[in-house]
Structures are given as C-alpha cells and as structure tokens.
Design an enzyme around this catalytic site. Structure first.
Site, PDB file in Angstrom:
ATOM      1  N   HIS A  20       0.803  -1.238   0.000  1.00  0.00           N
ATOM      2  CA  HIS A  20       0.000   0.000   0.000  1.00  0.00           C
ATOM      3  C   HIS A  20       0.831   1.280   0.000  1.00  0.00           C
ATOM      4  CE1 HIS A  20      -4.369  -1.145   0.468  1.00  0.00           C
ATOM      5  NE2 HIS A  20      -3.738  -2.295   0.331  1.00  0.00           N
ATOM      6  N   ASP A 119      -4.826   6.745   1.711  1.00  0.00           N
ATOM      7  CA  ASP A 119      -5.265   5.393   1.376  1.00  0.00           C
ATOM      8  C   ASP A 119      -6.727   5.276   1.803  1.00  0.00           C
ATOM      9  OD1 ASP A 119      -5.733   2.514   1.510  1.00  0.00           O
ATOM     10  OD2 ASP A 119      -3.562   2.322   1.275  1.00  0.00           O
TER      11      ASP A 119
END
Ligand code: UDP
Length: 466
Positions: A20, A119
């Site tokens: 990520h 995110d």
C-alpha cells in the site's frame, strides 16, 4: 540561491502495510512531477518510510516529496500474541491520533495543509479533513471489483445467510454467484476473502467494513484503474456512489514503459541477467511484500525449477531464503537467479519474461497485464488475492490458478508447461496480449485516465494557496 517556496502543501497518508505505501508513493511521485509548485508530505510509519525512501528504491524521487513518520501504534514493551492482524490492529487503533500529530508536525514545518490524499482504507481521514476544512481524496489501491465487495459487504453477508437457510450444503452456498452485485456478477462467495472481511475480533476488518459508508463524503475517489477495464455496471454504480470517481490508471507503472530503465534501479542485477536469457523463456516468481508463503510450497517450487531446468528469476524476501533446499542457488546458478528485491515493473516489461508466477496482489496483476504476461496464480487466502485469481483465470482468461490450487512439484511443472509449451498456453498468451492492447489504448494521452489524472492535479492545485 533563493529558497523555493511551495504554493500548496498536500499531505498523503499511507496505510503502512504490504504494497500500500509503495503504491501510494508512486501516485504521489507522479503528482509531484505534475505539480512542481506543490510540496507533498508523505506520512507513514518509520519502518515503512525507511523502506520506501531507502536509496535503492527512491531513485526517481522528486524534490517536492518529504517523508514524515507517524507512530506504528505498538505500545512500549508490547508482547505479540501471534494473531495475524495484531500489528495492523494496533496501528489502526492509534492511527487517527497519530496521523493528527503527524499532520500538525508537517504543517508546522511546511505550512498549512491544503488537501489530504489518503489510502481509502484509512476511513477516519474524512473526519480529519473536515476538521482541517480541506478536501479529502481517498485512493483505492486494490482492483476495482474489490471495492464493490466492501461497499456491498452487508448484502454479501445476506447472500451467505440465504445460502445457509434454504438447505444448501455449505460448499454449494459458497459457490453462489453474486449476480446482483455490480462488478461481482460472475464471482462467487468462495472467491471473496470473507474470513478477512468478517473477522469480528479485528479492528482492521471493522475499519474495512466502514468504507462503503464513508466514501460518499470524499471530494474525489481515486482508483488505480481504467474506466475502459471496468465492467459498465460496476463503473456506473461506483460513479453514482462516488460522483468524483477518478480512474487515474495503474499507479505503480508507466505505460508504455520508459525505453531505458535507469541502471541504478537494478541494484540486484536482474535486468542485465535477463538480457542474457532467451526471449519469453523466463518464469518470474514473486509473492509480494507481505504474503507469508507456505514454506513447503517454496521447497516444492524450488525442486520443480531445479529438476526441469526452467529458467527463472525469483524475488524471494530475505527472511524466506533459508527455506530453499540446501545448495539450491548453487545448483541452479546456470539457469536461475534469486534476489531479495527486483525492479518488478521493469522486469515484467523485459522481453525474456514468459510467465509470472504470482500471489495475485493487485499491483502485480496490473503490472503483468500491462506487459501482456500470462500468470500462474497461487493466491494466498488473504485480502483480494483470491478474487483477483478468479478474475485472471475465468474472466480475463489471461492466466491459470496453479494446478491443484497449491504449489506442488508436479502441479507447478504442469502449469508452467501449459503456459510455455501447450496450445492452451498460446491462447492464454494471446488473450494477455489483447488485454495489453486494450490497456495501451486506455493509457494513451487521449484516454480517460490521462484526463482523470489532470483533474486530480487541478483539485490539488485549486485549494488554499500557502
Ligand atoms: N515489488 C517489486 N519488487 C519485488 C517484489 C515486489 O518491485 O521484488 C513490487 C511490485 O512491483 C508491486 C508491489 O511490490 O508493485 C507488490 O504489490 P502487490 O499488490 O502485488 O502485492 P502485496 O505486496 O500488496 O501483497
């Protein structure tokens, strides 16, 4: 020389696990190049930032990105119980406060923050953006269909219950197709990471379950995908829920790949080694940045590669290298190479690569598709890997799940032969090329992704100048 004064200050907040942060940083790099008068602060944990900004990985880092560390949330003297999501849960519990502290620090150093790009897993960041009175732009990094699985998690749970109530056996209920859920119409319950989504013990799982509720608050939702690759029902549905949906294209790669890879990105010598191999002959193997791969399968794969003298390049994390059979590296020296890290995007673009043996992480899948490389899938039962494998084998038809579902010496040998030698493999390769072709068009300067990326840059540059 006069000091550079940025016009805007954008803070990016990473979910510091797996790929990520790497993927988010790649997007931020692209944005930083497109908006040179904006300063970007990149907030992640110290471990994650050390990894990302280490010399070998941060080769093309623009000057207007600055790492900013936030605490990992692990209390002093904490004794780990061994629960798989423990580290993630500790992070999630403390994350809202820790990010707020990080943002204050970044604002003190650089100036007030004009936009939060985060995110999408960090569901609390919308509230932080609201407190700061700045736009909130979440970024969805897995593949598009996985977002639908999160948005419709309640409905999926109902489906499971229906399967249980009408007398179906458990296994047939798991095979129930989610036909009314946009984007998942050909996917069944067994193709979803339900265990992970339903883990009531896990704060991480509870956080993911909130995604569908919070995304409508976002000013824009960025996806690492292409309109042209999204099934229409999914695209329409996502756009109706998140009117500011921006499909900016795969974030971890440039399409088409840049002609001359920078030599300093190839610290482990993968590209020069590939130069010496035959066209389309090499199996590239990688199981991503987190998957705790079953040790016996690593051994079985090694034996298959050795016995059949299959040319291979294997990115194997240092902590797993000890699992390889004794003397394996020496014995396969003439036809194989094991490295702790490969410049994967460039490796997959190399003409010597013939197949990618993958755990089906979203970025690895995108990078294979972008290069027309067929995949042999060994998804780990974690996150979106299983759903991606279904998509690869049965919907896009650009790869196969490894013969037998888990890696055995004979099974993986069969799958490698299927892709590299057999007629079925030839068909799969031609599908992979067709998908690559579609993607090349989608990624062209006049495609939607280029336009959506431009819109994103405009949003970042339109708010509260410093
Ligand atoms: N990667 C890389 N070199 C390696 C292994 C991985 O550059 O040796 C990159 C890969 O290109 C991809 C990311 O790490 O962009 C892995 O992301 P993915 O979503 O495939 O898997 P995850 O690590 O999240 O399970």
């Amino acid at each position: 020389p006069t000091k550079w004064v940025p016009k805007h200050h954008v803070a990016a907040m990473a979910f510091p696990f797996g790929s990520h942060p790497l993927a988010l940083l790649n997007l931020v790099k692209k944005l930083a190049m497109a908006a040179p008068d904006t300063q970007f602060s990149f907030l992640s944990t110290e471990d994650s930032n050390n990894f990302l900004f280490s010399a070998s990985k941060a080769t093309d880092l623009p000057n207007n990105i600055k790492p900013c560390n936030v605490s990992d949330g692990v209390p002093m003297n904490h004794v780990f119980s061994g629960r798989p999501t423990e580290r993630v849960d500790l992070f999630v519990k403390a994350a809202p406060d820790n990010f707020r502290k990080g943002l204050e620090l970044a604002a003190t150093e650089i100036g007030h923050i004009s936009c939060l790009i985060t995110d999408a897993f960090l569901v609390f960041s919308g509230a932080i953006a609201e407190d700061l009175s700045v736009p909130w732009i979440p970024v969805w990094l897995p593949l598009a269909h996985s977002l639908s699985a999160h948005i419709y998690s309640d409905k999926i749970r109902q489906y499971c219950a229906i399967g249980g109530n009408d007398g179906d056996t458990e296994s047939s209920s798991k095979r129930k197709i989610l036909e009314t859920i946009p984007g998942l119409a050909k996917i069944s319950i067994e193709d979803l990471p339900l265990e992970a989504l339903n883990d009531k013990q896990s704060l991480f799982s509870s956080m993911l379950n909130l995604i569908g509720n919070v995304l409508p608050q976002a000013n824009a939702l960025v996806m690492s995908f292409y309109d042209e690759l999204c099934p229409k029902s999914l695209l329409d549905d996502l756009k109706s829920r998140c009117p500011g949906l921006l499909n900016v294209g795969f974030v971890t790669i440039t399409i088409p790949p840049p002609p001359l890879p920078l030599s300093n990105t190839d610290a482990t010598g993968c590209l020069s080694w590939l130069d010496s191999q035959k066209t389309m002959s090499v199996a590239y193997i990688s199981f991503g940045t987190v998957a705790n791969f079953p040790h016996n399968e690593i051994k079985e794969l090694a034996e298959a590669l050795q016995e059949n003298r299959i040319p291979f390049l294997w990115s194997l994390r240092e902590n797993l290298r000890g699992i390889l059979p004794d003397g394996f590296i020496e014995r396969t020296r003439l036809h194989g190479k094991v490295v702790p890290w490969a410049p994967q995007a460039q490796v997959l673009a190399h003409k010597s690569i013939g197949v990618h043996v993958t755990h089906c992480g979203a970025n690895s899948v995108c990078e294979s598709i972008a290069n027309g490389i067929p995949m042999i899938c060994r998804p780990v039962v974690f996150a979106d890997n299983v759903t991606n494998a279904k998509k690869i084998e049965d919907i896009w038809k650009v790869g196969v799940r490894v013969d037998g579902g888990v890696i055995t010496k004979n099974g993986v040998t069969k799958s490698l032969e299927l892709i590299m030698v057999h007629e079925q493999g030839r068909k799969i390769r031609s599908k992979a090329h067709a998908l690559q072709e579609l993607l090349l068009q989608a990624a062209a300067p006049n495609g939607h992704a280029a336009q959506d990326f431009k819109t994103l840059v405009e949003i970042l540059s339109s708010n509260q100048a410093l």
